[in-house]
Scaffold this motif. Sequence first.
Motif, PDB file in Angstrom:
ATOM      1  N   TRP A 205       0.851  -1.190   0.000  1.00 38.82           N
ATOM      2  CA  TRP A 205       0.000   0.000   0.000  1.00 38.82           C
ATOM      3  C   TRP A 205       0.891   1.244   0.000  1.00 38.82           C
ATOM      4  CZ3 TRP A 205      -4.429   0.239   4.172  1.00 38.82           C
ATOM      5  CH2 TRP A 205      -5.307   1.293   3.879  1.00 38.82           C
ATOM      6  N   SER A 208      -0.023   6.976   1.276  1.00 41.54           N
ATOM      7  CA  SER A 208      -0.965   7.933   0.701  1.00 41.54           C
ATOM      8  C   SER A 208      -1.872   8.411   1.818  1.00 41.54           C
ATOM      9  CB  SER A 208      -1.780   7.244  -0.383  1.00 41.54           C
ATOM     10  OG  SER A 208      -2.379   6.083   0.175  1.00 41.54           O
ATOM     11  N   ASP A 209      -2.811   9.243   1.446  1.00 36.42           N
ATOM     12  CA  ASP A 209      -3.775   9.730   2.417  1.00 36.42           C
ATOM     13  C   ASP A 209      -4.524   8.578   3.084  1.00 36.42           C
ATOM     14  OD1 ASP A 209      -4.045  12.484   2.941  1.00 36.42           O
ATOM     15  OD2 ASP A 209      -6.217  12.205   2.646  1.00 36.42           O
ATOM     16  N   SER A 210      -5.020   7.677   2.252  1.00 36.05           N
ATOM     17  CA  SER A 210      -5.806   6.569   2.792  1.00 36.05           C
ATOM     18  C   SER A 210      -4.955   5.708   3.720  1.00 36.05           C
ATOM     19  CB  SER A 210      -6.366   5.721   1.642  1.00 36.05           C
ATOM     20  OG  SER A 210      -5.312   5.213   0.848  1.00 36.05           O
ATOM     21  N   LEU A 291     -13.490   4.686   3.292  1.00 38.05           N
ATOM     22  CA  LEU A 291     -12.300   5.328   2.707  1.00 38.05           C
ATOM     23  C   LEU A 291     -12.282   5.162   1.194  1.00 38.05           C
ATOM     24  CD1 LEU A 291      -9.229   4.547   4.998  1.00 38.05           C
ATOM     25  CD2 LEU A 291     -10.198   6.769   4.438  1.00 38.05           C
ATOM     26  N   SER A 292     -12.658   3.980   0.742  1.00 34.88           N
ATOM     27  CA  SER A 292     -12.560   3.699  -0.694  1.00 34.88           C
ATOM     28  C   SER A 292     -13.543   4.553  -1.488  1.00 34.88           C
ATOM     29  CB  SER A 292     -12.816   2.214  -0.955  1.00 34.88           C
ATOM     30  OG  SER A 292     -14.191   1.942  -0.857  1.00 34.88           O
ATOM     31  N   ASP A 294     -14.013   7.748  -0.812  1.00 38.73           N
ATOM     32  CA  ASP A 294     -13.426   9.080  -0.877  1.00 38.73           C
ATOM     33  C   ASP A 294     -12.929   9.343  -2.303  1.00 38.73           C
ATOM     34  OD1 ASP A 294     -11.737  11.287  -0.658  1.00 38.73           O
ATOM     35  OD2 ASP A 294     -11.354  10.839   1.458  1.00 38.73           O
ATOM     36  N   LYS A 296     -10.733  11.227  -3.381  1.00 44.08           N
ATOM     37  CA  LYS A 296      -9.273  11.393  -3.476  1.00 44.08           C
ATOM     38  C   LYS A 296      -8.533  10.058  -3.431  1.00 44.08           C
ATOM     39  CE  LYS A 296      -8.818  14.164  -0.174  1.00 44.08           C
ATOM     40  NZ  LYS A 296      -8.318  14.928   0.981  1.00 44.08           N
ATOM     41  N   CYS A 297      -9.242   9.000  -3.031  1.00 41.71           N
ATOM     42  CA  CYS A 297      -8.575   7.714  -2.817  1.00 41.71           C
ATOM     43  C   CYS A 297      -8.471   6.921  -4.125  1.00 41.71           C
ATOM     44  CB  CYS A 297      -9.346   6.909  -1.774  1.00 41.71           C
ATOM     45  SG  CYS A 297      -8.820   5.215  -1.682  1.00 41.71           S
ATOM     46  N   GLU A 299      -6.154   4.199  -4.421  1.00 37.00           N
ATOM     47  CA  GLU A 299      -5.459   2.929  -4.230  1.00 37.00           C
ATOM     48  C   GLU A 299      -6.455   1.765  -4.230  1.00 37.00           C
ATOM     49  OE1 GLU A 299      -3.234   6.213  -3.256  1.00 37.00           O
ATOM     50  OE2 GLU A 299      -4.877   5.557  -1.977  1.00 37.00           O
ATOM     51  N   VAL A 302      -7.314  -0.337  -0.796  1.00 32.39           N
ATOM     52  CA  VAL A 302      -8.331  -0.007   0.200  1.00 32.39           C
ATOM     53  C   VAL A 302      -9.564  -0.892   0.023  1.00 32.39           C
ATOM     54  CG1 VAL A 302      -9.710   1.869   1.150  1.00 32.39           C
ATOM     55  CG2 VAL A 302      -7.478   2.346   0.144  1.00 32.39           C
TER      56      VAL A 302
END
Lengths: 330, 330
Positions: A205, A208-210, A291-292, A294, A296-297, A299, A302
Amino acid sequence: AEHALLTEWEELEKEYLNLEEDHKLYQTKIDEMKKSQDVCSKGISHQKYRIKQILESVKKAEASSKNAEDLAKLKEIQKKATNRKNQFREMEDILPHKNGVYLSIILGEVNVSLLSKQDKFTYKQEYEKFKLVCTVITLVWAICLLTFLAGYRWFDAAFDFLLVWYYCTLTIREHILKVNGSRIKGWWVLHHFVSTVCAGIILIWPESDSFRKFRDQFMYFSIYLALIQIMQFYYQTGALYRLRALGERHSMDISVEGFQSWMWRGLTYLLPFLFGAYLFQLYNAYVLYQLSHDPKCEEWQVYVLAIIFLVLFAGNTLTLLGVVKKKLSK
Amino acid sequence: AEHALLTEWEELEKEYLNLEEDHKLYQTKIDEMKKSQDVCSKGISHQKYRIKQILESVKKAEASSKNAEDLAKLKEIQKKATNRKNQFREMEDILPHKNGVYLSIILGEVNVSLLSKQDKFTYKQEYEKFKLVCTVITLVWAICLLTFLAGYRWFDAAFDFLLVWYYCTLTIREHILKVNGSRIKGWWVLHHFVSTVCAGIILIWPESDSFRKFRDQFMYFSIYLALIQIMQFYYQTGALYRLRALGERHSMDISVEGFQSWMWRGLTYLLPFLFGAYLFQLYNAYVLYQLSHDPKCEEWQVYVLAIIFLVLFAGNTLTLLGVVKKKLSK
Ligand SMILES: CC(C)(COP(=O)(O)OP(=O)(O)OC[C@H]1O[C@@H](n2cnc3c(N)ncnc32)[C@H](O)[C@@H]1OP(=O)(O)O)[C@@H](O)C(=O)NCCC(=O)NCCS
Ligand SMILES: CC(C)(COP(=O)(O)OP(=O)(O)OC[C@H]1O[C@@H](n2cnc3c(N)ncnc32)[C@H](O)[C@@H]1OP(=O)(O)O)[C@@H](O)C(=O)NCCC(=O)NCCS
């Protein structure tokens, strides 16, 4: 001095000749043992094959016959056959077992059978100790990562590597236990596979933010899990010693009330914490799922981790409920 | 029908009693074998201990004596002792061996000894086949990653995972080979450890400028390595079969000229490609080192990988030169 040495050497040479004899005898003993082993293995598979055939005929006869006396006789045969199968299980304890697919791939066709009760006991004990040592290491490490090592991705990566390695090793040892007759449920082994994948995905991972949002929660989860595993260690080794003292694990019968009450006391402590852990897994899945979403996410980790935690929650809960139900019904 | 079944069952029961006898006999044979094993193991360690003592005295006597005849006698003892040690090595072939640290950690104290020449041969053969299969998979996969799967970090990650798993498994199997008397050089095993770490670091290398710059080169390197490993497979299995045909691997002596000339022909093909691979590793180290000096490059992975490739280059080259030198001097 040279002379003394020479005589000393000659003496040793004489002893060596004896040793050579012993060695030859040893080779003979191996051969005899293997031959005897073959006889037993073949005998058991022959009996099993015949019993299977007889049971099939019994089934057919049952369907067609209505005479009460005949039916009683058929039931009798079935009961005896079940008994016999348990006896084969006992006999197979000292026969070598074939490795399954997983061990064949990892180790190849090397024989990992433990051929005595004592060896099996020691191996299981060692397995529990191994888990304890690794658990304590992850516990201390996770606490460090939450305090003064926070913010170094490198140490995080090393921690995740450790988890991958640890779960991988566990699955190997658990397969060896299974080859040697342990009744550990398939799910717990599979669970360690899934955990390996889970730790591997966290490992890759990207920072990152997440990642930053979930990281501390994962550390708290690891600490909680480690604490539970320490409790489990006391339960499992306690059970191991007691069952050994009782003689036989698999021929355990209900009359052994001391063990049963001890077990239930242990489980009463353990179960709430275990279910707590599964709820924590569900919560992890929920947070990751949020989170997923979001925008901005980016990745993929997540989303996949959310699914994995959900699977872990579901599998653990169902299996544990199954185990408790079975224990209650005994 | 019920009656026929009952008599059939009774017949089977009679056979079962025989089986029970066989099983008891088998247990006795195991016990006898273990006892005989103990006698041999103790005998050998006792002899080894005594020989060590004698050799120490011989050393002292040599230093003090100047008589030519005495010296000759002492040399004689030394020669015999070396001979004897080789004989012990042969004897130990069918005795169980203790796992080293690595196997004890991964597998625990389970016995992985192969107790016959045939089993050892099969195991080695399987090990080579396992390498071949994995190599072909990486080869195909790497080619896909360079062509139509380029640009999906996910597939790259899976490829790196495969490499980590593969090298890890190799080290386990190689330790089992070593426990069973293979003379594989320590470096080749260590080399697979280092390769595991190397693949692990590439796995967690975030997708960045430096990653994209090195990625294709790494794929070409993997392909080159896979091709060499296929050549090695033919060499190693060829050697394995020939040595087996010759009888004994470790008591191989110079008179076996056929094998020697075959081996040198094989090596003449292989060596240039091997040195080519090592130069490729050096080149990788150089490129990564250059990349790490790029002011835009922030990833620690680049620098560490440069060092790892340098270590691989140095270790491989030195070990291979050592092997060739030793083979030439024979
Ligand atoms: C619920 C629990 C305490 C019951 O243990 P138990 O009383 O030994 O259960 P069983 O009687 O079904 O055990 C059968 C066999 O499996 C073994 N076993 C059970 N659970 C195991 C586990 N989680 N890991 C390894 N072995 C286990 C037992 O030691 C026993 O072995 P044996 O046949 O060699 O004697 C145990 O299964 C457990 O701790 N499960 C929770 C695991 C978990 O969720 N861990 C991580 C949290 S995410
Ligand atoms: C040079 C080479 C061909 C010589 O092989 P060889 O003639 O078998 O060498 P030795 O006589 O020293 O072999 C001793 C033992 O080690 C084994 N062995 C040698 N190199 C090995 C290797 N790379 N991997 C596994 N086993 C090896 C041999 O099979 C033999 O086993 P045994 O005792 O069970 O019979 C071989 O070592 C080799 O291929 N090395 C290059 C490895 C390499 O660099 N690979 C990746 C490139 S980065």
